[in-house]
Design an enzyme around this catalytic site. Structure first.
Site, PDB file in Angstrom:
ATOM      1  N   HIS B  82       0.847  -1.202   0.000  1.00  0.00           N
ATOM      2  CA  HIS B  82       0.000   0.000   0.000  1.00  0.00           C
ATOM      3  C   HIS B  82       0.886   1.257   0.000  1.00  0.00           C
ATOM      4  O   HIS B  82       1.865   1.321   0.740  1.00  0.00           O
ATOM      5  CB  HIS B  82      -0.885  -0.024   1.240  1.00  0.00           C
ATOM      6  CG  HIS B  82      -2.044   0.918   1.183  1.00  0.00           C
ATOM      7  ND1 HIS B  82      -1.900   2.278   1.285  1.00  0.00           N
ATOM      8  CD2 HIS B  82      -3.365   0.698   1.019  1.00  0.00           C
ATOM      9  CE1 HIS B  82      -3.091   2.855   1.200  1.00  0.00           C
ATOM     10  NE2 HIS B  82      -4.001   1.913   1.030  1.00  0.00           N
ATOM     11  N   ILE B 167      11.691  15.742   6.095  1.00  0.00           N
ATOM     12  CA  ILE B 167      10.906  14.679   6.709  1.00  0.00           C
ATOM     13  C   ILE B 167      11.428  14.363   8.108  1.00  0.00           C
ATOM     14  O   ILE B 167      12.567  14.672   8.443  1.00  0.00           O
ATOM     15  CB  ILE B 167      10.933  13.373   5.872  1.00  0.00           C
ATOM     16  CG1 ILE B 167      12.343  12.742   5.859  1.00  0.00           C
ATOM     17  CG2 ILE B 167      10.445  13.621   4.453  1.00  0.00           C
ATOM     18  CD1 ILE B 167      12.360  11.303   5.364  1.00  0.00           C
ATOM     19  N   PRO B 169      13.057  11.744  10.311  1.00  0.00           N
ATOM     20  CA  PRO B 169      13.967  10.725   9.773  1.00  0.00           C
ATOM     21  C   PRO B 169      13.388   9.304   9.743  1.00  0.00           C
ATOM     22  O   PRO B 169      13.712   8.526   8.852  1.00  0.00           O
ATOM     23  CB  PRO B 169      15.184  10.801  10.702  1.00  0.00           C
ATOM     24  CG  PRO B 169      14.757  11.609  11.885  1.00  0.00           C
ATOM     25  CD  PRO B 169      13.669  12.507  11.407  1.00  0.00           C
ATOM     26  N   THR B 170      12.544   8.966  10.719  1.00  0.00           N
ATOM     27  CA  THR B 170      11.966   7.606  10.714  1.00  0.00           C
ATOM     28  C   THR B 170      10.454   7.612  10.501  1.00  0.00           C
ATOM     29  O   THR B 170       9.901   6.671   9.939  1.00  0.00           O
ATOM     30  CB  THR B 170      12.232   6.887  12.056  1.00  0.00           C
ATOM     31  OG1 THR B 170      11.709   7.697  13.133  1.00  0.00           O
ATOM     32  CG2 THR B 170      13.729   6.677  12.271  1.00  0.00           C
TER      33      THR B 170
END
Lengths: 299, 299
Positions: B82, B167, B169-170
């Site tokens: 997805h 973003i 990072p994780t």
């Protein structure tokens, strides 16, 4: 999830607003109960309260209202257009959510017992709570009204379900029972011929061979000059609304008459209408309890 | 009466049941919130939670879930079928009862702001909360996915609504928004010809000139060997279920094909079906809020 039970007590007082408002105050004060609606009819001299609550709350509120009504309403002085036999005339308990008819019957009997023991009002159990077939129908139970009750209670087959064979001197006799929710559903015809509405009503009525859980009459809507089939749907699971609607449609066709529209008067359980959507949309395997979002939210 | 808001966060973890169960525990612990459902898809490696709650509870639960997800889900290691861009991928808020779309938009913005300020996750507002037309559609917002986001955030038109152009990072990027309840509504045709279902789906689809709030595709139900028009009804007030149903009926007639039945998958607001009953029974002047009994019971 808490059980939800509706209670719709009818009181023989529709003119003294002080008494009616005090009944409303009592209802609002009971924990676990919501007063949904109450209305008085002055010509009937009668008030109808619609309450909903959990298992304990609904019993408490019913008893508290009956107690107050027995203190302030004197049937010896009561006049009005509606048949009646008690200060609190009738108390139906109605299953709404996560509660069975059997549980509502039990509740009706507990409340009936308490009313009789603490207030000395004789009780007839009616509808689903009735012990015999001839006590199911409220009209039969109430026949004779307050004035005729002393004599009726002496008749072999009319001993009260709770209490002795004598009326409460001012509060008379009360009918207590359990029933399905009642939906007032009317269908308007594109005609001014009331005979057509009456003929179709007769076809629909359980009592004249139609649908078991449908009561129906033909009336004129004077303001609009159209005929109407006016129905009380007394068990929407046994006789769904769409079934009477579609029957009216095909019976009216015989006279070249179409349906103009319909009306739902007052409250209806959502399920009675969702059942109709299921029919018309041909929904397969719909699980009302699980799939309707709001069912997960009711406390 | 308390406002009731639904929240359906999607998390990019559908294989580690420990994490999924801990998300469920968090949800169950928040006051004023009910966890209606949660399910994981291992091939998508994704879980969807369905929560409902009051104005404060729904904000608290959304933030708490996003916080935990950002601590335990690392998108750098995520694989699944997805599309996704964040540990918490998308958080829609949905008006259910006594709450307007405008209020849900406000709620979405408050939650978005808090997530960004406290967790440093950049946020895109989507659907009804979107600031511009090209952010309404989640697929457009998510295009490029986690791996493409660092570059996408540098593009002129893709600055986040909250946060800087980089973003987490994780935990990546999260989309937060408000939308109407979505109903999965499928109609089965009495044919094994998928082309008919596809042609009718195209007629229905808003994107190809059909009903604005209907997404539709034609599929085969392999087990039954019949063709199905599979729909997402994204606003049942704007495009009611009966309208697509009756359109399918008259379009299928062209091919001599009848409707076999329909399916509602998962949850639906009662009103979406009651609206259909109103149409088919031709009920005049029905007031859903006042006349449906259960509406008086929702806390």
């Amino acid at each position: 999830m808490a059980k939800l039970i509706e209670c719709v007590p009818n009181f023989s007082e529709g003119r003294n607003q002080e008494i009616v408002e005090h009944l409303a105050e009592i209802a609002r004060d009971v924990k676990g109960v919501t007063l949904l609606d109450y209305s008085s009819d002055t010509s009937h001299n009668r008030s109808v309260f619609t309450l909903v609550g959990d298992e304990n709350g609904i019993q408490d509120v019913a008893f508290s209202l009956v107690k107050y009504a027995s203190e302030v309403i004197d049937l010896n002085k009561h006049e009005g257009g509606h048949p009646r036999m008690g200060a609190t005339d009738v108390i139906p308990f109605v299953p709404i959510k996560d509660v069975t008819m059997e549980e509502c019957i039990e509740i009706s009997k507990k409340v009936a017992k308490k009313i009789n023991e603490e207030l000395q009002i004789p009780i007839f159990l009616y509808e689903e709570s009735a012990a015999t077939q001839n006590r199911k129908n409220l009209a039969k139970v109430r026949k004779g009204q307050f004035e005729g009750m002393p004599e009726k209670l002496q008749q072999e087959e009319w001993a009260p379900d709770f209490g002795e064979r004598k009326i409460h001197p001012t509060a008379g006799v009360t009918a207590v029972g359990a029933r399905m929710p009642l939906i007032a559903f009317n269908v308007n015809l594109d005609t001014d011929n009331i005979d057509v509405a009456k003929k179709i009503a007769k076809i629909l009525r359980g009592s004249s061979g139609g649908f078991k859980y449908c009561k129906a009459i033909g009336v004129m809507l004077e303001g609009r000059n159209i005929a109407q089939v006016s129905m009380n749907m007394v068990n929407y699971e046994g006789t769904p609304l769409y079934r009477t609607f579609e029957t009216i449609r095909f019976e009216a066709k015989r006279y070249g008459i179409n349906i103009l529209g319909s009306e739902v008067i007052g409250l209806t359980p959502a399920q009675a209408l969702v059942d109709c959507a299921e029919y018309y949309l041909q929904i397969e395997d719909f699980d009302y309890d699980k799939q309707v979002l709001e069912n997960h939210l009711l406390s």
